[in-house]
Motif scaffolding. Structure first.
Motif, PDB file in Angstrom:
ATOM      1  N   LYS A   1       4.302  17.487   1.389  1.00 48.07           N
ATOM      2  CA  LYS A   1       2.959  17.663   2.141  1.00 48.07           C
ATOM      3  C   LYS A   1       2.921  16.256   3.114  1.00 48.07           C
ATOM      4  O   LYS A   1       2.467  16.387   4.362  1.00 48.07           O
ATOM      5  N   ILE A   2       3.122  15.238   2.433  1.00 47.72           N
ATOM      6  CA  ILE A   2       2.923  14.039   3.274  1.00 47.72           C
ATOM      7  C   ILE A   2       4.035  12.968   3.056  1.00 47.72           C
ATOM      8  O   ILE A   2       4.895  13.123   2.105  1.00 47.72           O
ATOM      9  N   VAL A   3       4.362  12.374   4.337  1.00 53.76           N
ATOM     10  CA  VAL A   3       5.532  11.605   4.255  1.00 53.76           C
ATOM     11  C   VAL A   3       5.097  10.106   4.684  1.00 53.76           C
ATOM     12  O   VAL A   3       4.368  10.090   5.815  1.00 53.76           O
ATOM     13  N   VAL A   4       5.364   9.221   3.914  1.00 52.48           N
ATOM     14  CA  VAL A   4       5.180   7.687   4.118  1.00 52.48           C
ATOM     15  C   VAL A   4       6.469   7.017   4.717  1.00 52.48           C
ATOM     16  O   VAL A   4       7.720   7.138   4.265  1.00 52.48           O
ATOM     17  N   CYS A   5       6.291   6.690   5.947  1.00 51.65           N
ATOM     18  CA  CYS A   5       7.310   6.008   6.715  1.00 51.65           C
ATOM     19  C   CYS A   5       7.170   4.648   6.777  1.00 51.65           C
ATOM     20  O   CYS A   5       6.397   3.955   7.530  1.00 51.65           O
ATOM     21  N   ASP A   6       8.090   3.866   5.959  1.00 52.37           N
ATOM     22  CA  ASP A   6       7.548   2.457   5.764  1.00 52.37           C
ATOM     23  C   ASP A   6       8.505   1.511   6.616  1.00 52.37           C
ATOM     24  O   ASP A   6       9.800   1.444   6.229  1.00 52.37           O
TER      25      ASP A   6
ATOM     26  N   LYS B   1       6.429  15.572  -5.573  1.00 54.02           N
ATOM     27  CA  LYS B   1       6.858  16.508  -4.572  1.00 54.02           C
ATOM     28  C   LYS B   1       6.213  16.412  -3.277  1.00 54.02           C
ATOM     29  O   LYS B   1       6.288  16.553  -2.091  1.00 54.02           O
ATOM     30  N   LYS B   2       4.550  16.193  -3.439  1.00 54.91           N
ATOM     31  CA  LYS B   2       3.688  16.148  -2.314  1.00 54.91           C
ATOM     32  C   LYS B   2       3.699  15.188  -1.476  1.00 54.91           C
ATOM     33  O   LYS B   2       3.520  15.142  -0.324  1.00 54.91           O
ATOM     34  N   ILE B   3       4.278  13.991  -2.070  1.00 50.95           N
ATOM     35  CA  ILE B   3       4.187  12.791  -1.159  1.00 50.95           C
ATOM     36  C   ILE B   3       5.574  12.368  -1.385  1.00 50.95           C
ATOM     37  O   ILE B   3       5.835  11.970  -2.616  1.00 50.95           O
ATOM     38  N   GLN B   4       6.346  11.956  -0.149  1.00 48.35           N
ATOM     39  CA  GLN B   4       7.749  11.160  -0.363  1.00 48.35           C
ATOM     40  C   GLN B   4       7.433  10.083   0.578  1.00 48.35           C
ATOM     41  O   GLN B   4       6.971  10.000   1.628  1.00 48.35           O
ATOM     42  N   ILE B   5       8.562   9.183   0.238  1.00 51.20           N
ATOM     43  CA  ILE B   5       8.529   7.891   1.058  1.00 51.20           C
ATOM     44  C   ILE B   5       9.847   7.590   1.612  1.00 51.20           C
ATOM     45  O   ILE B   5      11.088   7.897   1.123  1.00 51.20           O
TER      46      ILE B   5
ATOM     47  N   PHE C   1       0.912  -1.219   0.157  1.00 51.66           N
ATOM     48  CA  PHE C   1      -0.041  -0.138  -0.055  1.00 51.66           C
ATOM     49  C   PHE C   1       0.925   1.202   0.039  1.00 51.66           C
ATOM     50  O   PHE C   1       0.612   2.424  -0.684  1.00 51.66           O
ATOM     51  N   ALA C   2       1.885   1.178   0.889  1.00 54.62           N
ATOM     52  CA  ALA C   2       2.698   2.480   1.103  1.00 54.62           C
ATOM     53  C   ALA C   2       3.221   2.533  -0.491  1.00 54.62           C
ATOM     54  O   ALA C   2       3.441   3.777  -1.047  1.00 54.62           O
ATOM     55  N   LYS C   3       3.871   1.472  -1.183  1.00 53.33           N
ATOM     56  CA  LYS C   3       4.490   1.843  -2.595  1.00 53.33           C
ATOM     57  C   LYS C   3       3.239   2.229  -3.558  1.00 53.33           C
ATOM     58  O   LYS C   3       3.559   3.044  -4.444  1.00 53.33           O
ATOM     59  N   CYS C   4       2.035   1.832  -3.419  1.00 53.91           N
ATOM     60  CA  CYS C   4       0.901   2.423  -4.244  1.00 53.91           C
ATOM     61  C   CYS C   4       0.964   3.774  -4.076  1.00 53.91           C
ATOM     62  O   CYS C   4       0.506   4.409  -5.040  1.00 53.91           O
TER      63      CYS C   4
END
Length: 236
Positions: A182-187, A99-103, A55-58
């Motif tokens: 704006k959003i950071v996904v921390c996996d 740019k809005k969402i990074q992982i 899901f994070a990768k999606c």
């Protein structure tokens, strides 16, 4: 106010060919729904193989959902509807969406090229997105974010193998945040670290959230870690 919404996300993988040469498919995500408000920290928790990292990768388009809708900051950036003739939408090729969402990934060592100094790795990532920025200005920004993440200016001249696991995770955090998402996904960003280093990284992330007005999606198999940092949790 919702900053991200994922609706009816489906993803399956072909595992192997069956006894009669027919591909076997495994459903990883089945009509999964998720939403997060601006400034919130939401944890996604579950056992290995439940689909958390998929899901994070999606969300960042490392993987493409087989179907579903992803809305970021009020804009549909991905849409693929099962059995529909409607044209698919995928806006992740646009730099402003990226740019809005990074992982930030679990494995810090594979996330960085071992033959390239970490400062250059972060600089290159920034210049891809900020094409009008001069190299001097970009490097000044890299140094600023290194220092925000608890690193030294001299660290930009080091190679990945010269850092501890915790320090290298700070480099990965700087590389993600230098783009001002704006959003950071921390996996699973602390799962490979010892307990004391985990605490320092979590404290850093909380500090950066306040300083930079960030929204976090934290993915982990460790409920205790999420209890320490999240406003709420979703179980998969």
């Amino acid at each position: 106010m919702k900053i991200l919404e994922a609706r009816n996300i489906n993803k399956k993988y072909v595992e192997s060919k069956g006894i009669f040469g027919v591909n076997k498919e495994k459903n990883i995500l089945m009509d999964f729904n998720f939403e997060i408000n601006r400034g919130e920290i939401v944890g996604i928790v579950g056992n290995s193989g439940c689909g958390k990292s998929t899901f994070a990768k999606c969300l960042v388009n490392i993987e493409s959902p087989d179907s579903g809708v992803i809305v970021i900051d009020g804009e549909v950036v991905y849409e693929k509807i099962k059995d529909s003739k409607k044209e698919n939408i995928n806006k992740y090729s646009n730099l402003y969406v990226k740019k809005k969402i990074q992982i930030i990934m679990q494995d810090q060592y594979s996330a960085l090229n071992p033959k390239i100094k970490v400062g250059k790795s972060v600089l290159d990532a920034l210049l891809i997105h900020e094409t009008d920025m001069s190299i001097d200005d970009a490097m000044s920004k890299v140094i600023e974010y290194f220092e925000l993440c608890g690193l030294k200016e001299s660290d930009i001249e080091k190679y990945p193998h010269q850092f501890s696991g915790g320090q290298l995770q700070r480099v990965s955090i700087a590389r993600a945040l230098v783009l001002e998402p704006k959003i950071v996904v921390c996996d699973e960003i602390t799962s490979a670290l010892d307990v004391s280093v985990q605490a320092s990284i979590l404290n850093l992330m909380l500090d950066l959230k306040d300083k930079l007005n960030l929204t976090y999606i934290f993915i982990s198999h460790d409920k205790d870690v999420l209890d320490c940092i999240c406003d709420r949790k979703i179980f998969m």
